[in-house]
Design an enzyme around this catalytic site. Structure first.
Site, PDB file in Angstrom:
ATOM      1  CG  ASP A   9      14.002  41.229  26.000  1.00 56.19           C
ATOM      2  OD1 ASP A   9      13.892  40.605  24.944  1.00 56.19           O
ATOM      3  OD2 ASP A   9      13.114  41.703  26.627  1.00 56.19           O
ATOM      4  CG  ASP A  11      12.059  45.774  21.925  1.00 56.61           C
ATOM      5  OD1 ASP A  11      12.916  46.948  21.986  1.00 56.61           O
ATOM      6  OD2 ASP A  11      12.002  45.352  21.171  1.00 56.61           O
TER       7      ASP A  11
HETATM    8  P1  B16 Z   1      10.257  44.366  15.595  1.00 53.90           P
HETATM    9  P2  B16 Z   1      12.446  41.858  22.715  1.00 53.90           P
HETATM   10  C1  B16 Z   1      10.625  42.132  20.814  1.00 53.90           C
HETATM   11  O1  B16 Z   1      11.817  42.651  21.207  1.00 53.90           O
HETATM   12  C2  B16 Z   1       9.343  42.826  21.331  1.00 53.90           C
HETATM   13  O2  B16 Z   1       9.270  42.476  22.782  1.00 53.90           O
HETATM   14  C3  B16 Z   1       8.015  42.609  20.605  1.00 53.90           C
HETATM   15  O3  B16 Z   1       6.905  43.247  21.222  1.00 53.90           O
HETATM   16  C4  B16 Z   1       8.292  42.913  19.253  1.00 53.90           C
HETATM   17  O4  B16 Z   1       7.242  42.441  18.379  1.00 53.90           O
HETATM   18  C5  B16 Z   1       9.544  42.123  18.724  1.00 53.90           C
HETATM   19  O5  B16 Z   1      10.732  42.371  19.290  1.00 53.90           O
HETATM   20  C6  B16 Z   1       9.721  42.226  17.143  1.00 53.90           C
HETATM   21  O6  B16 Z   1      10.264  43.789  17.130  1.00 53.90           O
HETATM   22  O7  B16 Z   1       8.908  44.609  15.056  1.00 53.90           O
HETATM   23  O8  B16 Z   1      10.981  45.772  16.097  1.00 53.90           O
HETATM   24  O9  B16 Z   1      11.107  43.550  14.741  1.00 53.90           O
HETATM   25  O10 B16 Z   1      11.574  41.993  23.793  1.00 53.90           O
HETATM   26  O11 B16 Z   1      12.853  40.475  22.080  1.00 53.90           O
HETATM   27  O12 B16 Z   1      13.940  42.505  22.690  1.00 53.90           O
HETATM   28 MG    MG Z   2      11.334  42.217  26.059  1.00 56.24          MG
END
Ligand code: B16
Ligand code: MG
Length: 208
Positions: A9, A11
């Site tokens: 993953d 974030d």
């Molecule tokens: P975006 P991951 C996710 O990333 C985040 O954890 C989540 O908080 C966020 O809403 C989602 O990506 C979408 O992100 O707005 O930048 O498209 O943890 O799956 O790497």
């Molecule tokens: Mg994450």
């Protein structure tokens, strides 16, 4: 290392952009007067932008149209991208860099499986854009975590079956996605569900 491939993953695992997501939503919710705290934020980990907004709006007295919701999601994303603007490879911890290098030296195939549409930008800023064997992100999928789609696509691109891949996650939705796809999962942070491995720190991966 007992796995032929690892799907990370982004974030909250490879980098701390989870904090920027929180701050970007907080700017929006403060402006709209909607209660939003770190407890609600935990539910947004791994969940897509629009689904995150729906969770946040559960606490809103006012109802909003789809057009308004679209604008709010865009506003949050602008806030988020402003916070990302000063990001660089200095935002990668030495522990993550060393661990990734060690796994690569062991010939483990490495991928990213992120719900974020900003993943390509973040990987570029971290100077990791050509490091991974595969990157699957929010732009490549229809169903966000807890659907296993992002991890199944990543495994497919690594040319490995899920049984030979480990997923590394910080989110309940991500852990569910891994289980639904038939992957073993290693969890970082406050994940409550049962997982195959629980990591205290990123370099714990080298003990598997
Ligand atoms: P975006 P991951 C996710 O990333 C985040 O954890 C989540 O908080 C966020 O809403 C989602 O990506 C979408 O992100 O707005 O930048 O498209 O943890 O799956 O790497
Ligand atoms: Mg994450």
């Amino acid at each position: 290392m007992k796995y032929a491939g690892i799907i990370f993953d982004l974030d909250g695992v490879l980098c701390s952009t989870d904090e920027y997501h929180y701050r970007a939503w907080k700017m929006l919710t403060d402006r709209l007067g909607i209660p939003f705290d770190r407890k609600v934020n935990e539910r947004l980990r791994g969940v897509s932008r629009m689904e995150s907004l729906e969770i946040i709006l559960e606490k809103s007295v006012q109802k909003y149209s789809n057009e308004e919701k679209q604008r709010f999601a865009e506003e949050k994303n602008e806030n988020y991208r402003k916070l990302l603007s000063s990001m660089s490879s200095a935002d990668l911890s030495a522990e993550v860099v060393d661990t990734l290098g060690n796994l690569r030296a062991q010939k483990v195939k490495l991928a990213v499986g992120s719900s974020s549409c900003n993943a390509p930008l973040i990987l570029k800023k971290l100077e990791l854009d050509s490091f991974f064997d595969a990157v699957v992100d929010g732009n490549d999928i229809i169903h966000s975590k807890p659907s296993p789609e992002v991890f199944l696509k990543a495994a497919e691109r690594l040319k490995l079956p899920p049984s030979q891949c480990l997923v590394v996650e910080d989110a309940e939705a991500g852990v569910q996605a891994a289980a639904a796809g038939g992957f073993d999962c290693a969890a970082l942070g406050r994940v409550q569900q049962p997982v195959r491995w629980r990591m205290k720190t990123f370099s714990d991966l080298l003990k598997l």
